[in-house]
Design a protein around this motif. Sequence first.
Motif, PDB file in Angstrom:
ATOM      1  N   GLY A 241       0.692  -1.120  -0.107  1.00  0.00           N
ATOM      2  CA  GLY A 241       0.101   0.082  -0.007  1.00  0.00           C
ATOM      3  C   GLY A 241       0.879   1.166  -0.229  1.00  0.00           C
ATOM      4  O   GLY A 241       0.727   2.323  -0.870  1.00  0.00           O
ATOM      5  N   SER A 381      -5.029  -2.685   1.896  1.00  0.00           N
ATOM      6  CA  SER A 381      -3.834  -2.063   1.126  1.00  0.00           C
ATOM      7  C   SER A 381      -3.980  -2.219  -0.410  1.00  0.00           C
ATOM      8  O   SER A 381      -3.193  -1.710  -1.065  1.00  0.00           O
ATOM      9  CB  SER A 381      -2.418  -3.093   1.423  1.00  0.00           C
ATOM     10  OG  SER A 381      -2.180  -2.843   2.741  1.00  0.00           O
ATOM     11  N   VAL A 385      -6.832   1.361  -0.778  1.00  0.00           N
ATOM     12  CA  VAL A 385      -5.751   2.194  -1.109  1.00  0.00           C
ATOM     13  C   VAL A 385      -5.680   2.665  -2.561  1.00  0.00           C
ATOM     14  O   VAL A 385      -6.005   3.758  -3.032  1.00  0.00           O
ATOM     15  CB  VAL A 385      -4.218   1.841  -0.655  1.00  0.00           C
ATOM     16  CG1 VAL A 385      -3.027   2.673  -1.222  1.00  0.00           C
ATOM     17  CG2 VAL A 385      -4.288   1.491   0.640  1.00  0.00           C
ATOM     18  N   TYR A 405      -5.602   7.823   0.917  1.00  0.00           N
ATOM     19  CA  TYR A 405      -5.066   6.883   1.840  1.00  0.00           C
ATOM     20  C   TYR A 405      -5.599   6.691   3.146  1.00  0.00           C
ATOM     21  O   TYR A 405      -5.619   5.895   3.595  1.00  0.00           O
ATOM     22  CB  TYR A 405      -3.184   7.436   1.995  1.00  0.00           C
ATOM     23  CG  TYR A 405      -2.509   6.697   3.018  1.00  0.00           C
ATOM     24  CD1 TYR A 405      -2.260   5.343   2.737  1.00  0.00           C
ATOM     25  CD2 TYR A 405      -2.191   7.306   4.139  1.00  0.00           C
ATOM     26  CE1 TYR A 405      -1.301   4.716   3.729  1.00  0.00           C
ATOM     27  CE2 TYR A 405      -1.582   6.658   5.000  1.00  0.00           C
ATOM     28  CZ  TYR A 405      -1.255   5.424   4.748  1.00  0.00           C
ATOM     29  OH  TYR A 405      -0.181   4.556   5.874  1.00  0.00           O
TER      30      TYR A 405
END
Length: 437
Positions: A241, A381, A385, A405
């Motif tokens: 990520g 992730s 993300v 994020y």
Amino acid sequence: MRHVVTMTATSSIGLIAVFLVDVLNLFYISQLGQQELAAAIGYASTLLFFHTSIAIGLTIAATALVSRAIGAGGLAAAKQLAGTALLIIGALSLLLTLLTYPLMPALLQMLGAQGETARLAQRFCAMVLPSIPLLALGMCLSALLRAVGDAKRAMYVTLGAAAATAVLDPLFIFGFGLGLDGAAYANICARMVLISIGLHGVFTIHHLYARPSRTAFMQGLKPFFAIGIPAILTQVATPVGNAAVTAAIAKYGDNAVAGWAVVGRLIPVAFAGLFALSGAVGPILGQNLGAKRYDRLRSTMRDSLKFTLIYVCVMWALLALAGSHIASAFGALDLGREIIVFFCLFVAGSFLFNGCLFVANAAFNNLGYPLYSTMLNWGRSTLGVIPFVWLGSHWYGAIGVLAGYGLGVVFFGVAGVWLCFHVLGKLERDAAAAAAA
């Protein structure tokens, strides 16, 4: 709650010291006045984070197995498992280090490093990589001390390494005029200190080691990797990520990457308590599972989540007040400054959900459901993300990357907590049914 706070606080002190020294390392480099150097540290750290994450995954397996054996009263078995864990971790970290060397240029290019920045990042990685096995073994030794309940000596392991870096960093960077190379040398020396203190605590103080016989080693492999492989997959999801975020920010230039590098150093310092909590709660859960105290498993989880809420609220307020001062201290320019300030004002609050996910992952790894933590971490992730970062970049540029994020973790944090209490209820029901039978 007292046990949770004590284990977390002692672990936090050591972690904060390590991460704070890491921040100082970047601060010293930023004082040399070249944004390329700060950006190079950012790229190198993203790459090296993969190795650290694999080591963390392996130490999770060591902690879970040894703490369970101790909780069940099997000290001799715990010593054999500790020996098995150290042998496996040493061999695997060495192998992975050797495999990374020829791939370094391609990996850094994938992250977005180019030109002089890529050359500097590769040089730093090439110098630090040989010390990765020392780091992995030192982390395992610290985890074994936590597994036996010696939080104080586990803290000394990381605290000693941090103190060595704090002294050697400015000496090598400025005193000897070595610049980026000096930062690499300081890292290597600190890892030597890390493993030395860990060996003393495990071997001399607790004698928590027995050279495993061939039979014991082979018997330990299956349960170790049954926890270790999912734990590695879980931990590696985080640098994946981070790599996606780094690659998205790279197209906005070295100033943006330098700002992200500061954020990357700021996160573990500000939220060291959450990282420490996830490491500290594992042995508590493991020992109580071994002792079949299901009431304590549930109360440990509740207390951990309360700790997370209070801790994040306090740190978010402090970061919001200090954001512009932090950016100025690191000499961040233009977009790099905007990234640091935006993180402190807004994105830092999302670590409430990160903290919930950390605690849930620790529970799954120690309660016999490591695949759940793997599933949640990879979901966070990737699905949590990549699309959020892409959309944020498309709509709002580099600031949007950071916003994406932060937003992507919300669902996975909530899902992790719900699933964790579901697992605790299942364990309790299964134990009651077995007792009745």
